[in-house]
Design an enzyme around this catalytic site. Structure first.
Site, short mmCIF file in Angstrom:
data_model
loop_
_atom_site.label_atom_id
_atom_site.label_comp_id
_atom_site.label_asym_id
_atom_site.label_seq_id
_atom_site.Cartn_x
_atom_site.Cartn_y
_atom_site.Cartn_z
N TYR A 36 0.84 -1.20 0.00
CA TYR A 36 0.00 0.00 0.00
C TYR A 36 0.87 1.24 0.00
O TYR A 36 2.06 1.19 0.33
CB TYR A 36 -0.97 0.01 1.19
N CYS A 37 0.25 2.34 -0.41
CA CYS A 37 0.90 3.66 -0.37
C CYS A 37 -0.11 4.63 0.23
O CYS A 37 -0.98 4.22 1.00
CB CYS A 37 1.35 4.08 -1.76
N GLY A 38 -0.05 5.88 -0.17
CA GLY A 38 -0.99 6.87 0.36
C GLY A 38 -2.38 6.75 -0.23
O GLY A 38 -3.38 6.76 0.48
#
Length: 144
Positions: free
Chosen positions: A104-106
């Protein structure tokens, strides 16, 4: 294996699309079109609740590809931080074998790039759709 090679091309497409002198052959356009048409419906993505359920029911590696300052501000419990730009040189920190990786990221963009890269390397990986924002909005556990 041929389809995995196209994942790499997907990483380059945004850059190539900005170039004014690059043109693609009809064959390339057809093959990329065919690849994109045959992507799975979820494109290896997980909604936050499904990711949480997977984390609760099996052993997974949680990979946060955001920048360290984002990671320090809040993260999914148990996540390991390897910024997406460092991923190629830090591959040795990832589990080998069939252990799933949830990335995941932002908001999902960098996680998608990491997914494409890791899929191309043969990893069993899923991306949290909407990233950390969607995870937080779903009121799922966060640690600081």
């Amino acid at each position: 294996m041929k389809k995995l090679a196209w994942f790499g091309l997907l990483l380059a497409l945004p850059v190539l699309a900005q170039a004014t002198t690059v043109t693609f052959s009809a064959l390339t356009v057809r093959e990329v079109g065919s690849f994109l048409t045959n992507l799975p419906t979820d494109f290896y993505g997980l909604q936050p609740a499904a990711a949480k359920q997977m984390m609760d029911t099996m052993e997974v590696f949680i990979l946060d590809v955001r920048e360290p300052n984002e990671f320090q501000a809040g993260r999914i419990p148990g996540a390991v931080n390897i910024p997406v730009r460092e991923l190629p040189k830090r591959m040795g920190e990832l589990p080998k074998g069939i252990k799933p990786i949830i990335v995941y990221c932002g908001s999902g963009h960098r996680g998608g790039m990491a997914l494409v890269f890791l899929k191309g390397q043969g990893y069993n990986v899923k991306n949290i759709i909407g990233g950390f924002k969607a995870w937080s909005d779903a009121k799922l556990p966060v640690e600081k």
